[in-house]
Design a protein around this motif. Structure first.
Motif, mmCIF file in Angstrom:
data_model
loop_
_atom_site.group_PDB
_atom_site.id
_atom_site.type_symbol
_atom_site.label_atom_id
_atom_site.label_comp_id
_atom_site.label_asym_id
_atom_site.label_seq_id
_atom_site.Cartn_x
_atom_site.Cartn_y
_atom_site.Cartn_z
ATOM 1 N N PRO A 163 109.184 64.546 -8.097
ATOM 2 C CA PRO A 163 110.508 65.056 -8.491
ATOM 3 C C PRO A 163 111.227 64.203 -9.527
ATOM 4 O O PRO A 163 112.297 64.593 -9.993
ATOM 5 C CB PRO A 163 111.280 65.096 -7.169
ATOM 6 C CG PRO A 163 110.570 64.155 -6.266
ATOM 7 C CD PRO A 163 109.127 64.219 -6.656
ATOM 8 N N GLY A 172 105.844 69.520 -11.350
ATOM 9 C CA GLY A 172 105.815 70.174 -10.051
ATOM 10 C C GLY A 172 104.430 70.658 -9.679
ATOM 11 O O GLY A 172 103.491 70.648 -10.484
ATOM 12 N N ASN A 547 110.771 71.309 -12.004
ATOM 13 C CA ASN A 547 110.311 71.173 -10.622
ATOM 14 C C ASN A 547 111.416 71.584 -9.658
ATOM 15 O O ASN A 547 112.486 70.973 -9.633
ATOM 16 C CB ASN A 547 109.923 69.711 -10.376
ATOM 17 C CG ASN A 547 109.191 69.509 -9.070
ATOM 18 O OD1 ASN A 547 109.240 70.356 -8.174
ATOM 19 N ND2 ASN A 547 108.515 68.380 -8.941
ATOM 20 N N VAL A 550 113.471 69.071 -7.294
ATOM 21 C CA VAL A 550 114.432 68.106 -7.832
ATOM 22 C C VAL A 550 115.809 68.398 -7.249
ATOM 23 O O VAL A 550 116.270 69.537 -7.248
ATOM 24 C CB VAL A 550 114.468 68.171 -9.371
ATOM 25 C CG1 VAL A 550 115.597 67.322 -9.926
ATOM 26 C CG2 VAL A 550 113.140 67.726 -9.952
ATOM 27 N N ASP A 554 118.150 63.152 -7.161
ATOM 28 C CA ASP A 554 117.149 62.763 -8.163
ATOM 29 C C ASP A 554 117.789 62.639 -9.538
ATOM 30 O O ASP A 554 117.464 61.728 -10.307
ATOM 31 C CB ASP A 554 116.019 63.790 -8.218
ATOM 32 C CG ASP A 554 115.096 63.713 -7.014
ATOM 33 O OD1 ASP A 554 114.671 62.602 -6.663
ATOM 34 O OD2 ASP A 554 114.804 64.766 -6.430
#
Length: 569
Positions: A163, A172, A547, A550, A554
């Motif tokens: 992530p 991802g 992704n 996330v 993050d």
């Protein structure tokens, strides 16, 4: 989204690592490992862990912040406008992201623990060669040695499913698409004829038809190609064949000097394609763009008129929907008007931005794409289908693709087969052996549906808007421009350079900041993000979120890390 098995009500505990471990590491302990996760996992290899509607999990990222994974939500976007990160919050009401839509990529030290690994374990080339023992010998190795080789490959490779991997236009790992990739490799066949790949040929036919439908065509043709560059080159070749069918047999000798047009922000594959096809890079005319990176239609008209006046014959225009660096979308309707007036082939390189067609709120970015003659679309980017998955789509339904590339090899494409030989589609491609890249997309689409794919795009868009607001609020972060799509471009200005932008040395020094921060983050293994110069602009970061695992934490970590790594520069 939390940790647990779907529908069971069980939760997975989370153990904070002792102080001897790095602060960014977190271990998830599973009191009862689901059957699909049992067995010996390579340490510390990657696995794909499907997640269901699990609550009460806590995740502890670095710098002392506590991350809550309680019911990660995906809500409806604001009507007709942009998605709001408020609808993608932790712990707010709304429809849940289920295991059929998302997954988390984790390192697995043993069957009972799952540890969030670093993005990469950087080694210098010579050290890496020694660690891998790359030499190929006369005699083979035993199973244990081979298993260790596999573990080493996983351990020493970049974790693009992490992530905090923001480096490319892909990231991802979707477990549905991954299942399709396993099947593709297991079947080990090429979808050139129905007789050797009946299931895969029919799947490819269906997926391509659905992609064309989203473009706005009720009929047409297409083929999967090994990447967006090759899809763009197929478009150039088909355009030349339609105008000059004799070029297939005689080559370029009898042709006039051709003119190809693309924006200054277009993908480099247009230049490569011109070289490969013998048209020549000097005959690619790069059209000026505006301050946001969009092709200026008036400049395209001027270039066409100039090329005509010089005695060349304009042939092909490539518009871009989602440029690589700035994420710009060319004005397709205005460009289509010019192409129609001059009788030019219009190709839209939507390798990056094509997936916006899946979202009712975002498809306006590609308004006019239905007027194109051909389209490139890479589901392996924003949809996480996995490398590679690139569709070359054609509005023509007269068999132009087959006539352009087909040679009818008698050992493959016999006309007297006992079934409908129109299903032997392999002759549409310059390739013979070809991967069945449609299978993994078909499985993913079956799992989440068109709406699920669209929500995935909207979530990436909304996450970018959240990060944009944070960049604007933080001292030392300066936008290159407001993003139109998911490409967020910015500079980090360390304290030593703040307030010095009038100095003649400022931009030269600022251009060295992004490479220095990138080196530090890679050596630390904390995250990965791209940077580049652009025209007269010095190096800046280009952050890409694709992704779906996330989170806001993050993204907060991303900005914190850049600030920490660049503070003393």
């Amino acid at each position: 989204m939390g940790y647990g098995d779907t529908g069971s009500g069980r939760t997975y505990g989370v153990t904070t690592l002792p102080s001897s471990h790095r602060s960014r590491d977190t271990v998830l302990t599973l009191p009862s490992v689901p059957r699909t996760l049992r067995g010996s996992f390579p340490s510390p290899g990657l696995c794909s862990l499907p997640l269901g509607n699990v609550t009460r999990g806590k995740f502890h990222p670095g710098k002392g912040r506590e991350r809550s994974w309680e019911s990660l939500i995906l809500g409806e976007p604001d009507s007709g406008k942009s998605c709001s990160w408020d609808h993608l919050t932790l712990g707010s009401p709304g429809p849940r992201i289920t295991s059929s839509q998302e997954n988390l990529v984790l390192a697995a030290p043993d069957p009972g623990k799952f540890q969030l690994a670093e993005v990469c374990d950087w080694k210098e080339p010579q050290e890496l060669r020694e660690l891998l023992d790359l030499e190929l010998r006369s005699d083979g190795e035993g199973q244990e040695h081979l298993l260790q080789r596999c573990r080493d490959v996983l351990r020493l490779s970049v974790r693009t499913g992490h992530p905090r991997f923001f480096n490319q236009l892909f990231s991802g790992l979707d477990h549905h698409a991954l299942a399709g990739r396993f099947l593709t490799e297991t079947l080990n066949t090429s979808p050139y004829t129905y007789e050797v790949a009946p299931v895969l040929v029919l799947m490819e036919e269906q997926v391509l038809a659905k992609l064309r439908e989203l473009v706005g065509w009720s009929s047409g043709d297409g083929i999967f190609a090994p990447g967006g560059s090759m899809s763009n080159m197929l478009a150039m070749n088909v355009a030349r064949f339609r105008r000059f069918p004799e070029s297939r047999s005689r080559g370029n000798w009898d042709l006039p000097r051709l003119g190809l047009f693309a924006s200054q922000e277009s993908h480099y594959s247009i230049l490569k394609g011109a070289a490969l096809l013998g048209i020549g890079t000097d005959n690619v005319h790069l059209v000026r763009t505006d301050e946001r990176g969009k092709m200026i239609p008036e400049e395209l008209e001027k270039e066409i008129q100039r090329v005509k006046a010089e005695g060349s014959e304009p042939l092909f225009v490539c518009a871009t929907s989602g440029t690589t660096v700035l994420g710009a979308f060319d004005p397709l309707d205005a460009i289509a008007d010019i192409c129609a007036r001059h009788g030019l082939w219009l190709h839209v390189d939507a390798a990056w931005g094509g997936s916006a067609l899946l979202s009712p709120q975002l498809r306006h970015l590609l308004a006019g794409i239905h007027r194109a003659d051909s389209v490139t679309w890479n589901p392996h980017k924003l949809l996480m289908v996995g490398l590679q998955c690139s569709a070359f789509l054609l509005r023509d339904s007269s068999g132009l693709l087959q006539r352009c590339h087909g040679v009818g090899a008698s050992y493959l494409f016999q006309r007297d087969k006992f079934y409908d030989v129109s299903l032997d589609t392999g002759d549409k491609s310059p390739q013979c052996g070809r991967r069945a890249d449609g299978l993994k997309l078909w499985i993913l689409w079956k799992a989440v549906g068109t709406r699920g794919l669209g929500r995935r795009v909207e979530r990436a868009f909304a996450a970018t808007r959240y990060l944009l607001e944070q960049v604007k609020r933080r001292e030392g972060f300066q936008l290159v421009m407001e993003p139109e799509f998911i490409n967020l471009c910015f500079w980090f200005i360390p304290p030593s350079l703040r307030g010095q932008d009038s100095s003649p040395e400022f931009w030269d020094k600022l251009g060295k900041v992004a490479p220095a921060i990138k080196e530090k983050m890679i050596r630390r293994g904390s995250m990965m993000v791209g940077y580049q110069p652009h025209g007269s602009r010095v190096n800046f970061f280009r952050q890409i979120i694709t992704n779906p695992v996330v989170t806001r934490q993050d993204l907060d970590f991303f900005l914190d890390e850049i600030q920490e790594l660049g503070w003393d520069l």
